[in-house]
Design a protein around this motif. Structure first.
Motif, PDB file in Angstrom:
ATOM      1  N   SER A 142      37.064  36.076  49.788  1.00 49.91           N
ATOM      2  CA  SER A 142      37.766  35.388  48.700  1.00 49.91           C
ATOM      3  C   SER A 142      39.267  35.303  48.972  1.00 49.91           C
ATOM      4  CB  SER A 142      37.536  36.134  47.378  1.00 49.91           C
ATOM      5  OG  SER A 142      38.379  37.277  47.299  1.00 49.91           O
ATOM      6  N   GLY A 143      39.915  34.457  48.207  1.00 53.70           N
ATOM      7  CA  GLY A 143      41.365  34.330  48.279  1.00 53.70           C
ATOM      8  C   GLY A 143      42.081  35.048  47.150  1.00 53.70           C
ATOM      9  N   THR A 144      41.418  35.983  46.500  1.00 57.58           N
ATOM     10  CA  THR A 144      42.005  36.699  45.366  1.00 57.58           C
ATOM     11  C   THR A 144      43.256  37.476  45.785  1.00 57.58           C
ATOM     12  OG1 THR A 144      39.812  36.925  44.372  1.00 57.58           O
ATOM     13  CG2 THR A 144      41.537  38.382  43.539  1.00 57.58           C
ATOM     14  N   THR A 145      44.292  37.406  44.962  1.00 46.18           N
ATOM     15  CA  THR A 145      45.551  38.084  45.288  1.00 46.18           C
ATOM     16  C   THR A 145      46.032  39.019  44.175  1.00 46.18           C
ATOM     17  OG1 THR A 145      46.842  36.224  44.425  1.00 46.18           O
ATOM     18  CG2 THR A 145      46.312  36.212  46.787  1.00 46.18           C
ATOM     19  N   ARG A 146      45.390  38.975  43.017  1.00 42.70           N
ATOM     20  CA  ARG A 146      45.824  39.840  41.903  1.00 42.70           C
ATOM     21  C   ARG A 146      44.713  40.818  41.548  1.00 42.70           C
ATOM     22  NH1 ARG A 146      48.057  36.370  36.988  1.00 42.70           N
ATOM     23  NH2 ARG A 146      45.849  35.786  36.966  1.00 42.70           N
TER      24      ARG A 146
END
Length: 264
Positions: free
Chosen positions: A140-144
């Protein structure tokens, strides 16, 4: 195409056979492996059959199985968990898998994970990317952290379980305060496969057994995730913990784990 890709059909055939055994056979007799831990008769049967198949197909490659240990030597070694999530399997829970990886000089270079009751097969070889059912996958590209779904490994059982669970409980508490949701699946192989697929954003297991982690590590890395030890160094068979993380969360998750380990 990497040189390891020639071994992928062998691994997939072995895993397909093992998955078929899981679908069509009962667990059989349970054998205690310590307090609150056990292996099923089917665990041993799958390991024996897969080991024999791989010995015939790739006699130059050694073998490490969860139940019966090491057979053969060399710089390459197949690593098998015949049923990852035996406790789930015995209770009829579908969150279990066959996990077959390949180590070359202690680096995870190939992995095949099949979830027989979910209908998915994950595969990867170093340099060739990762797939589920033949379809390419990416982490995934999740950053938070507040957007993250994070899986944690099982709590410890057996000797010194209370002491070994203190950092696990501390980590659970910190995650509960910071992330969107916390999950405990009961299968390290599926945790790493789902990290690779982007279904979850991190999987944090405060222990490391090669049969649990080799295949999933190869798959997760090829999908763009990182798999690390507690200090941020690259994960390997001798690492103390197994932290699989999507890249955008690496520093935040390492900080949480560090805090939990110090507290525990």
């Amino acid at each position: 195409m990497s040189g390891y890709r020639r071994l992928l059909p062998v691994a997939e055939k072995a895993v397909a056979h093992a998955a078929g055994m899981m679908r069509h056979r009962s667990p059989g007799t349970l054998t205690a492996k310590g307090e609150r831990d056990f292996a099923s008769q089917l665990d041993y049967a799958i390991e024996r059959e897969v080991r024999a198949f791989l010995r015939d197909a790739t006699p130059e490659i050694g073998f490490l199985g969860e139940e019966d240990g090491v057979r053969g030597t060399g710089d390459m070694q197949w690593v098998l968990d015949p049923i990852d999530g035996t406790a789930n399997f015995v209770r009829g829970l579908p969150l279990c898998a066959v996990s077959l990886g390949l180590l070359h000089d202690d680096e995870a270079v190939l992995g095949v994970i099949e979830a027989p009751f979910l209908g998915n097969r994950y595969a990867a070889t170093r340099g060739d990317g990762a797939t589920v059912d033949g379809r390419p996958i990416r982490a995934s590209g999740t950053t938070r952290l507040s957007d993250a779904i994070v899986a944690i490994g099982d709590y410890a059982v057996g000797a010194d379980a209370a002491a070994r669970n203190r950092p696990r409980l501390a980590l659970t508490a910190r995650l509960a305060e910071a992330v969107q949701r916390v999950r405990m699946v009961g299968s390290a192989a599926l945790d790493l496969a789902w990290l690779a697929e982007g279904r979850i954003d991190a999987t944090l297991t405060l222990c490391n057994y090669p049969w649990d982690m080799t295949a999933g590590t190869a798959i997760a890395r090829e999908a763009g995730a990182v798999v690390l030890d507690h200090d941020g160094s690259a994960h390997h068979p001798g690492s103390s913990v197994t932290l699989g993380i999507t890249p955008g969360l690496t520093e935040q998750v390492l900080a949480l784990v560090g805090e939990a380990l110090r507290e525990g």
